[in-house]
Write a protein that holds these residues in place. Structure first.
Motif, PDB file in Angstrom:
ATOM      1  N   ASN A   1      -9.675  82.861  -1.109  1.00  0.00           N
ATOM      2  CA  ASN A   1      -8.256  83.219  -1.199  1.00  0.00           C
ATOM      3  C   ASN A   1      -7.710  83.359   0.221  1.00  0.00           C
ATOM      4  O   ASN A   1      -7.858  84.407   0.855  1.00  0.00           O
ATOM      5  N   VAL A   2      -7.086  82.308   0.717  1.00  0.00           N
ATOM      6  CA  VAL A   2      -6.642  82.303   2.114  1.00  0.00           C
ATOM      7  C   VAL A   2      -5.538  83.321   2.357  1.00  0.00           C
ATOM      8  O   VAL A   2      -5.307  83.749   3.500  1.00  0.00           O
ATOM      9  N   GLY A   3      -4.827  83.749   1.305  1.00  0.00           N
ATOM     10  CA  GLY A   3      -3.760  84.726   1.462  1.00  0.00           C
ATOM     11  C   GLY A   3      -4.238  86.115   1.844  1.00  0.00           C
ATOM     12  O   GLY A   3      -3.425  86.948   2.261  1.00  0.00           O
ATOM     13  N   LEU A   4      -5.527  86.388   1.717  1.00  0.00           N
ATOM     14  CA  LEU A   4      -6.062  87.703   2.061  1.00  0.00           C
ATOM     15  C   LEU A   4      -6.320  87.870   3.549  1.00  0.00           C
ATOM     16  O   LEU A   4      -6.545  88.991   4.014  1.00  0.00           O
ATOM     17  N   PHE A   5      -6.278  86.789   4.312  1.00  0.00           N
ATOM     18  CA  PHE A   5      -6.729  86.820   5.698  1.00  0.00           C
ATOM     19  C   PHE A   5      -5.619  87.262   6.647  1.00  0.00           C
ATOM     20  O   PHE A   5      -4.431  87.061   6.376  1.00  0.00           O
ATOM     21  N   PRO A   6      -5.995  87.869   7.780  1.00  0.00           N
ATOM     22  CA  PRO A   6      -4.988  88.264   8.783  1.00  0.00           C
ATOM     23  C   PRO A   6      -4.165  87.068   9.255  1.00  0.00           C
ATOM     24  O   PRO A   6      -4.583  85.909   9.143  1.00  0.00           O
ATOM     25  N   LYS A   7      -2.986  87.359   9.818  1.00  0.00           N
ATOM     26  CA  LYS A   7      -2.057  86.300  10.200  1.00  0.00           C
ATOM     27  C   LYS A   7      -2.577  85.438  11.344  1.00  0.00           C
ATOM     28  O   LYS A   7      -2.098  84.306  11.539  1.00  0.00           O
ATOM     29  N   ASN A   8      -3.532  85.946  12.114  1.00  0.00           N
ATOM     30  CA  ASN A   8      -4.079  85.167  13.225  1.00  0.00           C
ATOM     31  C   ASN A   8      -5.138  84.166  12.775  1.00  0.00           C
ATOM     32  O   ASN A   8      -5.701  83.438  13.598  1.00  0.00           O
ATOM     33  N   VAL A   9      -5.410  84.121  11.470  1.00  0.00           N
ATOM     34  CA  VAL A   9      -6.437  83.237  10.911  1.00  0.00           C
ATOM     35  C   VAL A   9      -5.764  82.060  10.218  1.00  0.00           C
ATOM     36  O   VAL A   9      -4.821  82.231   9.433  1.00  0.00           O
ATOM     37  N   SER A  10      -6.236  80.850  10.488  1.00  0.00           N
ATOM     38  CA  SER A  10      -5.755  79.659   9.798  1.00  0.00           C
ATOM     39  C   SER A  10      -6.950  78.836   9.327  1.00  0.00           C
ATOM     40  O   SER A  10      -8.068  78.990   9.834  1.00  0.00           O
ATOM     41  N   PHE A  11      -6.704  77.974   8.346  1.00  0.00           N
ATOM     42  CA  PHE A  11      -7.751  77.149   7.752  1.00  0.00           C
ATOM     43  C   PHE A  11      -7.457  75.674   7.987  1.00  0.00           C
ATOM     44  O   PHE A  11      -6.295  75.246   7.935  1.00  0.00           O
ATOM     45  N   VAL A  12      -8.506  74.908   8.237  1.00  0.00           N
ATOM     46  CA  VAL A  12      -8.374  73.453   8.317  1.00  0.00           C
ATOM     47  C   VAL A  12      -8.042  72.934   6.919  1.00  0.00           C
ATOM     48  O   VAL A  12      -8.761  73.217   5.956  1.00  0.00           O
ATOM     49  N   GLU A  13      -6.946  72.193   6.811  1.00  0.00           N
ATOM     50  CA  GLU A  13      -6.505  71.729   5.494  1.00  0.00           C
ATOM     51  C   GLU A  13      -7.250  70.471   5.041  1.00  0.00           C
ATOM     52  O   GLU A  13      -7.593  70.333   3.863  1.00  0.00           O
ATOM     53  N   ASP A  14      -7.502  69.551   5.947  1.00  0.00           N
ATOM     54  CA  ASP A  14      -8.216  68.317   5.581  1.00  0.00           C
ATOM     55  C   ASP A  14      -9.710  68.505   5.833  1.00  0.00           C
ATOM     56  O   ASP A  14     -10.340  67.789   6.599  1.00  0.00           O
ATOM     57  N   TRP A  15     -10.289  69.492   5.135  1.00  0.00           N
ATOM     58  CA  TRP A  15     -11.673  69.882   5.347  1.00  0.00           C
ATOM     59  C   TRP A  15     -12.640  68.814   4.842  1.00  0.00           C
ATOM     60  O   TRP A  15     -12.294  67.967   4.016  1.00  0.00           O
ATOM     61  N   LEU A  16     -13.866  68.898   5.351  1.00  0.00           N
ATOM     62  CA  LEU A  16     -14.932  67.974   4.981  1.00  0.00           C
ATOM     63  C   LEU A  16     -15.982  68.698   4.150  1.00  0.00           C
ATOM     64  O   LEU A  16     -16.154  69.912   4.265  1.00  0.00           O
ATOM     65  N   THR A  17     -16.691  67.960   3.332  1.00  0.00           N
ATOM     66  CA  THR A  17     -17.848  68.548   2.656  1.00  0.00           C
ATOM     67  C   THR A  17     -18.972  68.709   3.678  1.00  0.00           C
ATOM     68  O   THR A  17     -19.151  67.869   4.559  1.00  0.00           O
ATOM     69  N   THR A  18     -19.694  69.799   3.560  1.00  0.00           N
ATOM     70  CA  THR A  18     -20.761  70.099   4.525  1.00  0.00           C
ATOM     71  C   THR A  18     -22.053  70.377   3.780  1.00  0.00           C
ATOM     72  O   THR A  18     -22.071  71.118   2.803  1.00  0.00           O
ATOM     73  N   GLN A  19     -23.100  69.786   4.254  1.00  0.00           N
ATOM     74  CA  GLN A  19     -24.442  70.050   3.770  1.00  0.00           C
ATOM     75  C   GLN A  19     -25.353  70.167   4.968  1.00  0.00           C
ATOM     76  O   GLN A  19     -25.052  69.666   6.054  1.00  0.00           O
ATOM     77  N   TRP A  20     -26.501  70.823   4.777  1.00  0.00           N
ATOM     78  CA  TRP A  20     -27.444  70.962   5.888  1.00  0.00           C
ATOM     79  C   TRP A  20     -27.806  69.578   6.404  1.00  0.00           C
ATOM     80  O   TRP A  20     -28.131  68.668   5.654  1.00  0.00           O
ATOM     81  N   GLY A  21     -27.717  69.409   7.725  1.00  0.00           N
ATOM     82  CA  GLY A  21     -28.099  68.160   8.346  1.00  0.00           C
ATOM     83  C   GLY A  21     -27.098  67.039   8.200  1.00  0.00           C
ATOM     84  O   GLY A  21     -27.405  65.884   8.508  1.00  0.00           O
ATOM     85  N   SER A  22     -25.866  67.344   7.762  1.00  0.00           N
ATOM     86  CA  SER A  22     -24.869  66.293   7.536  1.00  0.00           C
ATOM     87  C   SER A  22     -23.856  66.248   8.679  1.00  0.00           C
ATOM     88  O   SER A  22     -23.669  67.219   9.423  1.00  0.00           O
ATOM     89  N   TRP A  23     -23.153  65.113   8.790  1.00  0.00           N
ATOM     90  CA  TRP A  23     -22.110  64.976   9.800  1.00  0.00           C
ATOM     91  C   TRP A  23     -20.952  65.937   9.548  1.00  0.00           C
ATOM     92  O   TRP A  23     -20.243  66.328  10.472  1.00  0.00           O
ATOM     93  N   GLY A  24     -20.742  66.335   8.292  1.00  0.00           N
ATOM     94  CA  GLY A  24     -19.616  67.209   7.983  1.00  0.00           C
ATOM     95  C   GLY A  24     -19.593  68.482   8.811  1.00  0.00           C
ATOM     96  O   GLY A  24     -18.520  69.007   9.116  1.00  0.00           O
ATOM     97  N   ILE A  25     -20.753  68.992   9.192  1.00  0.00           N
ATOM     98  CA  ILE A  25     -20.803  70.200  10.020  1.00  0.00           C
ATOM     99  C   ILE A  25     -20.187  69.919  11.387  1.00  0.00           C
ATOM    100  O   ILE A  25     -19.398  70.722  11.911  1.00  0.00           O
ATOM    101  N   VAL A  26     -20.536  68.776  11.971  1.00  0.00           N
ATOM    102  CA  VAL A  26     -19.986  68.413  13.283  1.00  0.00           C
ATOM    103  C   VAL A  26     -18.515  68.063  13.155  1.00  0.00           C
ATOM    104  O   VAL A  26     -17.673  68.531  13.936  1.00  0.00           O
ATOM    105  N   GLY A  27     -18.194  67.229  12.154  1.00  0.00           N
ATOM    106  CA  GLY A  27     -16.806  66.837  11.967  1.00  0.00           C
ATOM    107  C   GLY A  27     -15.905  68.019  11.680  1.00  0.00           C
ATOM    108  O   GLY A  27     -14.770  68.088  12.173  1.00  0.00           O
TER     109      GLY A  27
END
Length: 315
Positions: A46-72
């Motif tokens: 729930n992104v609405g719970l976070f302080p105003k100084n916090v933002s989220f990447v909207e075009d997020w990637l799927t991430t798995q251990w050892g995957s490029w998504g972590i770097v991307g």
């Protein structure tokens, strides 16, 4: 005025722990900007719970251990942090990390340390030492002499894997590798002056470090194309980009406290019994913590009290 410091968080689960860490970083670092790359496919937040100084990447990637998504994901969050806030310094964290030094002590270390980045890295050359498969690399972990062979096979050698068959047949060898220098120079970016570097993923850096990582350069494009095809790219891509920028001064001390003794794939989970040792270390952050609100609140309060004492001494 640019913020002194900002944070990039890479998360995929434990929304309560993510929120708690953001609240504590906001409190301890005076509303420093925080950009989160969260894998919403694994866990909703729930992104609405976070302080105003916090933002989220909207075009997020799927991430798995050892995957490029972590770097991307890290690169996406870093680009947003610098496009929106342009802090002097940035720190990359997971939700399982927590500061173990007062904010001002961390900033003093960074501004006065003489380094552009804090990242454990080592140049990767051919290594034929046997890899200790059963017990892993133990407390030495990334500095273990044979870890260089693992990194060489992951990032430099020309590998041919047969993982599913080897797993089914319980073979120890799951791939074979061509190590000839002429093939490496022909089929990888590692030719001429470009060298491979690898090590621990977690990083603190300044604006010059961020600019080097997010630059749309020919070298970065070639390294992205290469590491996207390689296993566990998070332990090689950043190190190789920064290691090939001669103007950057990089400390091998990443300012993270971890305990790898007796561990295989992940550092030991830290408990309240570790706190005195953590506070006496020279590290800025520690990992990994399970979410224990009361314990982490006590740790946060100790940091606040230490900061008050430092403020009184300097007054």
């Amino acid at each position: 005025m640019n913020p002194a410091i900002g944070f990039v968080l890479l998360t995929h689960n434990n929304p309560d722990q993510i929120l708690f860490l953001c609240e504590q970083l906001t409190k301890l670092f005076d509303n420093a900007p925080i950009v989160i790359h969260h894998d919403f496919s694994q866990c909703q937040v729930n992104v609405g719970l976070f302080p105003k100084n916090v933002s989220f990447v909207e075009d997020w990637l799927t991430t798995q251990w050892g995957s490029w998504g972590i770097v991307g994901g890290k690169l996406k969050a870093l680009r947003r942090l610098y496009a929106d806030h342009n802090p002097d310094w940035f720190v990359v964290l997971s939700a399982a990390d927590f500061p173990i030094k007062p904010a001002q002590s961390i900033l003093d270390d960074l501004y006065n340390g003489g380094f552009d980045a804090y990242l454990y890295h080592r140049q990767i050359e051919r290594c034929d030492l046997p890899i200790p498969h059963e017990k892993g690399f133990g407390n030495e972990n990334f500095v273990h002499p044979a870890w260089e062979r693992l990194a060489f096979e992951r990032y430099v050698a020309i590998g041919f894997g047969f993982y599913k068959l080897a797993t089914r047949m319980k073979w120890r060898t799951k791939a074979f590798y061509l190590r000839q220098r002429f093939l490496i120079e022909k089929l990888t970016p590692f030719h001429g002056s470009v060298k491979c570097y690898a090590g621990d993923f977690w990083l603190t850096g300044n604006r010059a470090t961020a600019e080097a990582l997010i630059a749309d350069s020919e070298l970065n494009r070639s390294l992205i194309a290469h590491f996207m095809r390689r296993p566990v790219p998070d332990e090689g891509f950043t190190h190789t980009v920064l290691g090939n920028v001669p103007s950057l001064k990089i400390s091998p001390d990443n300012k993270r406290f971890t305990d790898w003794a007796g561990q295989f794939n992940h550092p030991r989970t830290l408990t309240e019994a570790d706190i005195p040792h953590l506070l006496s270390s020279s590290s800025h952050f520690a990992r990994k913590f399970q979410f224990n609100r009361e314990m982490l609140l006590r740790l946060s309060e100790q940091l606040s009290q230490t900061q008050l004492e430092l403020d009184r001494q300097s007054a």
